[in-house]
Design an enzyme around this catalytic site. Structure first.
Site, PDB file in Angstrom:
ATOM      1  N   ASP A   1      46.517  52.823  40.113  1.00 12.79           N
ATOM      2  CA  ASP A   1      46.793  51.890  41.336  1.00 12.79           C
ATOM      3  C   ASP A   1      48.254  52.503  41.719  1.00 12.79           C
ATOM      4  O   ASP A   1      49.258  52.402  40.607  1.00 12.79           O
ATOM      5  CB  ASP A   1      46.329  50.642  41.630  1.00 12.79           C
ATOM      6  CG  ASP A   1      46.817  49.900  42.867  1.00 12.79           C
ATOM      7  OD1 ASP A   1      46.171  50.323  43.277  1.00 12.79           O
ATOM      8  OD2 ASP A   1      46.826  48.862  42.793  1.00 12.79           O
TER       9      ASP A   1
ATOM     10  N   ASP B   1      46.752  46.021  39.739  1.00  8.74           N
ATOM     11  CA  ASP B   1      47.689  45.015  39.356  1.00  8.74           C
ATOM     12  C   ASP B   1      46.625  44.065  39.666  1.00  8.74           C
ATOM     13  O   ASP B   1      46.933  42.936  39.974  1.00  8.74           O
ATOM     14  CB  ASP B   1      48.848  45.004  39.401  1.00  8.74           C
ATOM     15  CG  ASP B   1      48.964  45.301  41.048  1.00  8.74           C
ATOM     16  OD1 ASP B   1      48.174  46.175  41.517  1.00  8.74           O
ATOM     17  OD2 ASP B   1      49.579  44.646  41.709  1.00  8.74           O
TER      18      ASP B   1
ATOM     19  N   THR C   1      50.025  50.154  44.889  1.00  3.85           N
ATOM     20  CA  THR C   1      50.531  49.161  45.050  1.00  3.85           C
ATOM     21  C   THR C   1      50.528  48.432  43.818  1.00  3.85           C
ATOM     22  O   THR C   1      49.581  47.759  42.841  1.00  3.85           O
ATOM     23  CB  THR C   1      49.898  48.427  46.740  1.00  3.85           C
ATOM     24  OG1 THR C   1      50.195  49.280  47.249  1.00  3.85           O
ATOM     25  CG2 THR C   1      50.680  46.984  45.986  1.00  3.85           C
TER      26      THR C   1
END
Length: 857
Positions: free
Chosen positions: A540, A741, A542
């Site tokens: 991912d 996250d 961000t």
């Protein structure tokens, strides 16, 4: 073309596998076979006659295939798969297939949840009541209910119970949701823990009594003789064998009946024979030859070997039971995101109602800071919505009337009215919850190397024992049958899987501890076997590659009249009155530069554009190009080009206008972590493809990918997009790891062969992953890969230690040395060999504590 067929004759997951293999072997046919209900969905390049399909199945076994009628369908959770054409409703296409009715209905009607075997012995088959799997004997695991409890009570007056939220009629306190009685606990784990305590309580004195026999002048013999201590060991062993660990014998018996030989077969046969031999030696010592007796005239007993083996295996089961709760914990984290109640508008009146009572078409009021209750659209008003749980992006989104909003996202600082469009299981949050559960269940546990060995080892050992008995009975000296019996037992005892059972868990236990000290939390032991085989890493953006929060990257002045510090003073003054998340980033930047906020007059926030106000007699405007047009501020060509270049890289840029001219701009972005580039380069050097999935826009994704030289990227990815892309890669035979996250990453983390969560991320992402990197550092993935390699090598070494003693000892136990040297291997020596192999395994596993998994920068 795609058709659905009914399959008859399948009774277990093994049958399902045979049918799937037979159909997929046909040219131009791709088959997906389910067990409950028994059907196959076939995708064909060209139509294949049903006679040809039947011919392939008949060769595989006693199976028949028939096409469903046009009015037939396979009932699934949330809808029906048509007999012909594509799959049914898109909403629940991730839901597990059920028989006759969805288990959601079962929950509501019977009060029972949906239970399934964690080993998936019967594929997706589920049960309405708790119990044990009829195939492998494992305790069934409950799928968490997706609906929240609707009853409410007063914390001060528990006798007050209402079906909807409100206030207590006695004291006026707000009513709180009831958890439906006591919080549901992991009964399987608690039951195993209780049994383990009992096993330790009785096994420890047995072990101590047995060990003291080796002490010269044993003080216990001053109390009573060895014969009576053997009876004490027998009495103490009864609770261990017939209560605490009796389930192992049940599973061993079931494995023999179904001929699915596994570790429980070895445990049941080995420890069972050791215990029965000891009981026989205690009750009928006279049938044994003198060389199998002690100096006191008693036959050697092995109660300590049997009980220690069983207790150690029980410890492994206890740890495994805790691991089975991981998926449920992830879903419980998701359930926390949903609000309990909502404010409904009827005419001019407002009323509070339970989230489950909201109907499609209801008008709802959402106040500042509240979670959006259901999916819908804004009817009246505007808002800034924190959608990070869906998109993973830290920058809040401005919403106007008509824009869509999703359940679980958080309203900013304005009140608005929304129209409920999707409620209950239809909401995006509910679909994410279902995807996490389904993806987690779809990953059948890998076949342990020890179990693979057991599949061959068990029947070979039994055959050797029978051969040994037969040869001794025919050719052995008198008493021939006794010699045959004793030697057959010696073969089974030396083959007892104490070390074989310890080989994997000991290495895993030490490896997990080593990882924890290095900031790598491993929740699923299987990851240590899988990690070394990963060839694609999905990351991912961000919070994984980047810091995960907006921050000021730079500020640029294009006017000689205003220095950057003066511009920052104006920006801080304006944003000190704003509640927008981007304003917080600029205020933090101003604090770092020691800039104090000064007074601003006539402040106004212009929704979707920016903020305006008066500062020391001058008109200020901070925002996008539309705001500059609104206030009549001129943007110079050079300034416009600079800002456009920044925006092409996906950065957020705000102009600052003083009077009627734009004098500069401020750039806000999500910074790339310092360790990301190094970690990605190292993983690529090891042969991994590193691909980025992000919910951000194309420009930002491309800029980050180019900067880090990634193998690829995909932008504007929703949770379901990430999930489907990982499934596509897995269908190509790729072993995929996913690092993320956010809540939006949870389904993909669960579907991936290995899910890796950043410790700085959300609780649900961490619960959905097999690995958590405490520091949120991608270097941890490289460390985890190296740790995986070392642990797997250690496990293989342990298996050689475990099997080495047994393989060498089995022929000796069978009596091959007797014709040449008159030497027999008594069960006592066989037990000693088991102990030596266990010690070797433990010592070898402990070497992992000193393994080096750190990298020099």
């Amino acid at each position: 073309m795609k058709h659905t067929y009914k399959i008859t004759g399948m009774s277990c997951d093994g049958c399902r596998t045979k049918v799937a293999h037979a159909l997929n072997a046909l040219e131009g046919v791709s088959a997906k076979v389910n067990l409950d209900p028994p059907h196959a969905i076939l995708t064909m390049e060209q139509h294949v006659p049903i006679e040809k399909l039947q011919q392939a199945l008949s060769a595989a076994g006693d199976y028949t295939i028939e096409m469903l009628g046009h009015d037939e369908g396979i009932v699934v959770a949330g809808g029906q798969v048509p007999a012909h054409g594509t799959a049914g409703p898109q909403l629940n296409h991730h839901a597990p297939i059920q028989h006759n009715k969805s288990h959601k209905d079962d929950d509501q009607q019977t009060g029972h949840g949906t239970y399934y075997c964690p080993m998936h012995c019967e594929g997706d088959k589920t049960y309405d009541k708790p119990g044990n799997c009829p195939v492998c004997g494992m305790s069934l695991v409950k799928k968490p209910a997706l609906q929240k409890v609707t009853r409410y009570s007063c914390p001060m007056h528990p006798e007050i119970i209402r079906d909807s939220p409100g206030s207590c009629p006695i004291c006026g306190m707000d009513l709180v949701p009831i958890n439906g009685g006591e919080k549901e606990e992991d009964n399987t784990y608690k039951d195993l823990l209780r049994k383990f305590k009992i096993a330790v309580l009785f096994t420890l004195p047995i072990f101590l009594i047995a060990m003291t026999e080796m002490i010269p002048g044993n003080p216990l013999f001053n109390v009573m003789g060895l014969k009576y201590w053997n009876w004490v060991e027998f009495a103490l062993s009864i609770p261990v064998v017939f209560y605490a660990t009796w389930m192992f014998f049940e599973r061993a018996g079931r494995s023999i009946i179904t001929w699915r030989l596994n570790m429980f077969t070895l445990i049941g046969v080995g420890s069972g024979v050791a215990w029965l031999f000891s009981v026989l030696a205690l009750l009928l010592p006279g049938i044994f030859p003198d060389q199998f007796k002690t100096h006191a005239g008693t036959v050697y007993v092995y109660f300590e070997a049997a009980t220690v083996i069983l207790t150690l295996v029980l410890l492994g089961q206890l740890l495994e039971a805790r691991a089975h709760g991981k998926t449920n914990s992830a879903i419980k984290e998701l359930l926390k995101l949903a609000p309990n109640s909502a404010t409904k508008i009827v005419g001019n009146q407002e009323s509070t109602l339970s989230i489950e009572d909201i109907q499609k078409g209801d008008l709802l009021r959402v106040k500042p800071g509240e979670k959006i209750p259901v999916d819908g659209s804004i009817k009246v008003g505007a808002a800034t919505i924190d959608e990070s749980m869906i998109s993973g992006e830290p920058i809040a989104v401005d919403k106007q009337a008509g824009d869509k909003v999703s359940a679980g996202t958080i309203n900013g600082n304005k009140t608005f009215t929304m129209l409920a469009e999707k409620v209950g299981a239809d909401t995006l949050l509910s679909q994410i919850i279902e995807m996490v559960h389904t993806a987690s269940r779809s990953k059948a546990p890998i076949q342990k190397l020890a179990d693979k060995i057991s599949g061959y080892f068990v029947p070979i050992v039994v055959v050797i024992a029978l051969i040994a008995f037969t040869i001794w009975a025919i050719y052995g000296p008198d008493p021939a049958y006794v010699y045959g019996f004793v030697n057959a037992i010696a073969v089974l005892i030396i083959a007892c899987p104490c070390a074989l059972g310890l080989a994997t868990p000991m290495s895993v236990m030490v490896g997990v501890g080593k990882g924890a000290k290095s900031g790598i939390l491993i929740k699923d032991a299987e990851v240590l076997e899988k990690m070394n085989k990963i060839d694609v890493l999905i990351i991912d953006k961000t919070g994984t590659i980047t810091e995960g929060k907006p921050s000021v990257e730079k500020m640029v002045s294009t006017s000689a009249q205003y220095a950057e510090k003066e511009m920052l003073q104006m920006i801080v003054a304006l944003n000190s009155h704003s509640e927008h998340p981007l304003a917080e980033a600029t205020l933090k930047y101003g604090k770092e530069k020691a800039v104090q906020a000064k007074a601003v007059d006539k402040f106004e926030a212009v929704t979707g554009k920016g903020v305006i106000g008066e500062y020391e007699g001058q008109s200020l405007a901070l925002g996008n190009e539309k705001l500059m047009e609104q206030v009549g501020a001129v943007i110079a060509a050079g300034l416009l080009k600079q800002v456009t270049d920044e925006q092409k890289q996906g950065k957020t840029v705000s102009y600052l206008a003083v009077g009627n001219a734009a004098v500069g701009y401020i750039v806000i972005s999500d910074k790339i972590k310092q360790t990301s580039a190094e970690a990605i380069h190292r993983l690529q050097e090891e042969g991994m493809e590193v691909i980025m999935f992000t919910g951000d826009n194309e420009a930002t994704a491309k800029a980050v990918s180019d900067t880090l030289h990634l193998n690829g990227y995909k932008a504007q990815m929703l949770p379901e997009n990430k999930l489907e892309e990982i499934k596509r890669l897995q269908a190509q035979g790729k072993k995929v790891a996913m690092a993320g996250d956010g809540i939006n990453d949870a389904p993909a983390l669960a579907q991936a062969d290995i899910g890796i969560a950043m410790g700085t991320g959300t609780g649900v992402a961490i619960e959905s992953a097999a690995i958590t990197l405490v520091k949120g550092d991608l270097n941890g993935i490289a460390k985890a890969r190296l740790l995986s390699h070392k642990v797997m090598r250690n496990i293989k070494e342990n298996l050689w230690f475990a099997l080495g003693y047994n393989v060498l000892g089995i022929p000796i136990a069978a009596g091959v040395l007797y014709p040449f040297f008159s030497v027999l291997l008594s069960p006592m020596i066989a037990a000693l060999a088991m102990s030596l192999s266990s010690v070797s395994v433990i010592l070898n596993a402990l070497r992992l504590r000193n393994a080096k998994i750190h990298f020099s920068s």
